[in-house]
Design a protein around this motif. Structure first.
Motif, PDB file in Angstrom:
ATOM      1  N   LEU A   1       0.816  -1.209   0.000  1.00 39.50           N
ATOM      2  CA  LEU A   1       0.000   0.000   0.000  1.00 39.50           C
ATOM      3  C   LEU A   1       0.854   1.266   0.000  1.00 39.50           C
ATOM      4  N   ALA A   2       2.089   1.162   0.480  1.00 44.72           N
ATOM      5  CA  ALA A   2       2.966   2.334   0.538  1.00 44.72           C
ATOM      6  C   ALA A   2       3.228   2.919  -0.850  1.00 44.72           C
ATOM      7  N   SER A   3       3.170   2.098  -1.880  1.00 42.61           N
ATOM      8  CA  SER A   3       3.420   2.585  -3.238  1.00 42.61           C
ATOM      9  C   SER A   3       2.152   2.602  -4.098  1.00 42.61           C
ATOM     10  N   ALA A   4       0.998   2.481  -3.463  1.00 40.91           N
ATOM     11  CA  ALA A   4      -0.271   2.390  -4.191  1.00 40.91           C
ATOM     12  C   ALA A   4      -0.697   3.718  -4.793  1.00 40.91           C
ATOM     13  N   ALA A   5      -1.424   3.623  -5.894  1.00 36.37           N
ATOM     14  CA  ALA A   5      -2.165   4.785  -6.396  1.00 36.37           C
ATOM     15  C   ALA A   5      -3.316   4.989  -5.422  1.00 36.37           C
ATOM     16  N   LEU A   6      -3.565   6.229  -5.041  1.00 32.95           N
ATOM     17  CA  LEU A   6      -4.549   6.492  -3.991  1.00 32.95           C
ATOM     18  C   LEU A   6      -5.843   7.075  -4.534  1.00 32.95           C
ATOM     19  N   VAL A   7      -6.944   6.625  -3.946  1.00 35.54           N
ATOM     20  CA  VAL A   7      -8.277   7.137  -4.258  1.00 35.54           C
ATOM     21  C   VAL A   7      -8.852   7.675  -2.956  1.00 35.54           C
ATOM     22  N   PRO A   8      -8.974   9.002  -2.843  1.00 37.30           N
ATOM     23  CA  PRO A   8      -9.448   9.573  -1.585  1.00 37.30           C
ATOM     24  C   PRO A   8     -10.902   9.238  -1.296  1.00 37.30           C
ATOM     25  N   ALA A   9     -11.193   9.186  -0.003  1.00 36.28           N
ATOM     26  CA  ALA A   9     -12.568   8.993   0.468  1.00 36.28           C
ATOM     27  C   ALA A   9     -12.736   9.810   1.732  1.00 36.28           C
ATOM     28  N   ALA A  10     -13.959  10.145   2.028  1.00 37.30           N
ATOM     29  CA  ALA A  10     -14.237  10.871   3.261  1.00 37.30           C
ATOM     30  C   ALA A  10     -13.900   9.974   4.448  1.00 37.30           C
ATOM     31  N   ALA A  11     -13.373  10.576   5.510  1.00 39.50           N
ATOM     32  CA  ALA A  11     -12.964   9.797   6.690  1.00 39.50           C
ATOM     33  C   ALA A  11     -14.101   8.940   7.218  1.00 39.50           C
TER      34      ALA A  11
END
Length: 192
Positions: A167-177
């Protein structure tokens, strides 16, 4: 972008729930529905090729509820070995099939929506983004999507770390907390 028909969902539901107390947190109700079923609803709506639930056993209350939702049940009698033991079992089940990626979801995250899971699939690319994770304030977290090319590495994880190294190198998809909130204690059962 990957089609849900090329994805197997792994639903980790064999945790110890030590901070929740004596009751099984995954069977605790939120708005009249068990935590695990509420979390599983996003996967059911997404309609991946396969749904695999890793549970403490094959015939307990939790496994029975998830099987009724179309999940293949994989038993993990060694949940005390940490999240990675469940992850290895789930990845092993996916690896035997033809799916191109595995979507990892946690049964104690009942506020994740199918729309967010679709965003993970939309961001996925086996070459440039073989690992796609949800992001809460820039921190990678499940749900996460893993290309078949990283299954062997996921299978080597130990303890409660799971796929955290990937996960440290993952492409990120933001979401609400609130969407990524998990249930650890009885006080967490209120809907955000």
């Amino acid at each position: 972008m990957i089609d849900p028909g090329a994805v197997a969902a792994i639903f980790l539901a064999a945790g110890r729930s030590s901070r929740f107390g004596a009751a099984d947190k995954l069977l605790a109700p939120i708005d009249g529905m068990p935590v695990a079923l509420r979390a599983a609803a996003a996967i059911v709506e997404l309609a991946p090729a396969r749904r695999i639930a890793v549970c403490p056993d094959r015939d307990g209350d939790l496994a029975t509820l998830l099987a009724a939702q179309g999940f293949e049940i994989v038993a993990n009698p060694d949940a005390d070995l940490g999240l990675s033991a469940s992850l290895r079992l789930g990845i092993g089940a996916v690896a035997s099939g033809p799916e191109r990626a595995a979507l990892l979801c946690l049964a104690d995250m009942p506020f994740v929506r199918a729309a967010h899971l679709r965003k993970l699939l939309a961001r996925f690319d086996p070459e440039t983004a073989p690992v796609v994770a949800s992001s809460r304030d820039g921190v990678p977290t499940p749900p996460a999507l893993f290309a078949r090319a990283v299954f062997d590495e996921l299978g080597m994880a130990t303890g409660d770390r799971g796929g955290r190294a990937l996960l440290a190198s993952a492409a990120l998809v933001p979401a609400a907390a609130g969407d990524l909130a998990d249930i650890d204690r009885p006080s967490d059962l209120s809907v955000p």
